[in-house]
Design a protein around this motif. Sequence first.
Motif, mmCIF file in Angstrom:
data_model
loop_
_atom_site.group_PDB
_atom_site.id
_atom_site.type_symbol
_atom_site.label_atom_id
_atom_site.label_comp_id
_atom_site.label_asym_id
_atom_site.label_seq_id
_atom_site.Cartn_x
_atom_site.Cartn_y
_atom_site.Cartn_z
ATOM 1 N N MET A 122 0.953 -1.333 -0.006
ATOM 2 C CA MET A 122 0.028 -0.151 -0.100
ATOM 3 C C MET A 122 0.832 1.235 -0.040
ATOM 4 S SD MET A 122 -1.470 2.658 1.927
ATOM 5 C CE MET A 122 -0.946 2.006 3.594
ATOM 6 N N ASP A 123 0.490 2.249 -0.904
ATOM 7 C CA ASP A 123 1.190 3.340 -1.107
ATOM 8 C C ASP A 123 1.100 4.443 0.189
ATOM 9 O OD1 ASP A 123 2.801 5.447 -1.910
ATOM 10 O OD2 ASP A 123 2.011 5.528 -3.807
ATOM 11 N N ALA A 124 1.668 4.605 1.088
ATOM 12 C CA ALA A 124 1.413 5.521 2.205
ATOM 13 C C ALA A 124 1.192 7.127 1.851
ATOM 14 C CB ALA A 124 2.361 5.409 3.155
ATOM 15 N N ARG A 125 1.603 7.326 0.646
ATOM 16 C CA ARG A 125 1.880 8.681 0.122
ATOM 17 C C ARG A 125 0.288 8.976 -0.215
ATOM 18 N NH1 ARG A 125 6.046 8.035 -4.322
ATOM 19 N NH2 ARG A 125 4.925 6.142 -4.767
ATOM 20 N N ILE A 126 -0.654 8.161 -0.281
ATOM 21 C CA ILE A 126 -2.287 8.383 -0.832
ATOM 22 C C ILE A 126 -2.843 9.550 0.215
ATOM 23 C CG2 ILE A 126 -4.434 7.357 -0.861
ATOM 24 C CD1 ILE A 126 -3.098 4.820 -1.631
ATOM 25 N N ASP A 127 -3.108 10.566 -0.352
ATOM 26 C CA ASP A 127 -3.662 11.716 0.569
ATOM 27 C C ASP A 127 -5.163 12.113 0.079
ATOM 28 O OD1 ASP A 127 -3.045 12.854 -1.745
ATOM 29 O OD2 ASP A 127 -1.412 14.260 -0.693
ATOM 30 N N ASP A 128 -5.591 11.521 -0.814
ATOM 31 C CA ASP A 128 -7.038 11.856 -1.330
ATOM 32 C C ASP A 128 -7.518 10.281 -1.218
ATOM 33 O OD1 ASP A 128 -9.220 12.520 -2.456
ATOM 34 O OD2 ASP A 128 -8.296 13.655 -4.088
ATOM 35 N N TRP A 129 -8.526 10.202 -0.317
ATOM 36 C CA TRP A 129 -9.142 8.984 -0.237
ATOM 37 C C TRP A 129 -10.086 8.716 -1.521
ATOM 38 C CZ3 TRP A 129 -14.493 8.699 0.293
ATOM 39 C CH2 TRP A 129 -15.205 9.917 0.680
ATOM 40 N N ARG A 130 -10.594 9.653 -2.340
ATOM 41 C CA ARG A 130 -11.382 9.350 -3.301
ATOM 42 C C ARG A 130 -10.727 9.256 -4.687
ATOM 43 N NH1 ARG A 130 -15.335 13.606 -0.934
ATOM 44 N NH2 ARG A 130 -17.243 12.458 -0.471
ATOM 45 N N ALA A 131 -9.416 9.432 -4.470
ATOM 46 C CA ALA A 131 -8.479 9.464 -5.860
ATOM 47 C C ALA A 131 -7.811 8.051 -6.044
ATOM 48 C CB ALA A 131 -7.609 10.510 -5.934
ATOM 49 N N PHE A 132 -8.227 7.573 -7.147
ATOM 50 C CA PHE A 132 -7.519 6.026 -7.328
ATOM 51 C C PHE A 132 -6.730 5.921 -8.620
ATOM 52 C CE2 PHE A 132 -10.913 5.137 -4.506
ATOM 53 C CZ PHE A 132 -10.263 3.964 -3.816
ATOM 54 N N ALA A 133 -5.581 5.931 -8.563
ATOM 55 C CA ALA A 133 -4.576 5.956 -9.635
ATOM 56 C C ALA A 133 -4.514 4.228 -10.048
ATOM 57 C CB ALA A 133 -3.218 6.286 -9.294
#
Length: 209
Positions: free
Chosen positions: A1-12
Amino acid sequence: MDARIDDWRAFAPLELHPILAAALEEFREHGYHGTSVRDVARRAEVSLPMIYYRFENKQGLLVALLEDAISEVLHRARLADAAAEGRVLERFANVVECIVLHMTHRAATAGLDSELRYLEPANRKKYAALRKELEELLLGIIEEGVTQGLFEVDRAPDTGRALLGMCQAVAAWFHPGGPLTPEEIADRYVAISLRTVGARVRPVPRSQA
């Protein structure tokens, strides 16, 4: 899991190590029991020793995929909860929306939940602990809603487990080419979940805001 995720609605797009990507495809096509390490090596175009070196065995491949998926949804759920800044209705709606978005955008890895029966006891215990954290996050919000008189449920733990199971089941039937987008499905499941907890007031769905 990428801990850099900061927008919970955005999925790359999902990025996996090539060996894990190959394992995921094999598990989806043939199931855990029907897949061999040799099958994964052939699809990934690597040697058997390379897989054993990085992941030990087939169980290690499944564990890596499952833990990555549950860690990501748990991280996103915590961000979604925090974004509501303590407002219970929004906390609840955000977390449900977050889980359903994960089950659609990450259906491939989320769908591996059906292979849990193949986890060895120690691995199952570790994975269950992560799932429990997600369950307790949702339960805590439901209990707070009951305390504030916003929700009306008979048994909060049962309600939380039922809602979580309902949301997680989306991964089993969702198809990217279906008539509904992940966001539309999430909005519908938030509405169902709010009715389930007897919400007295309901946030406006994001699609209508």
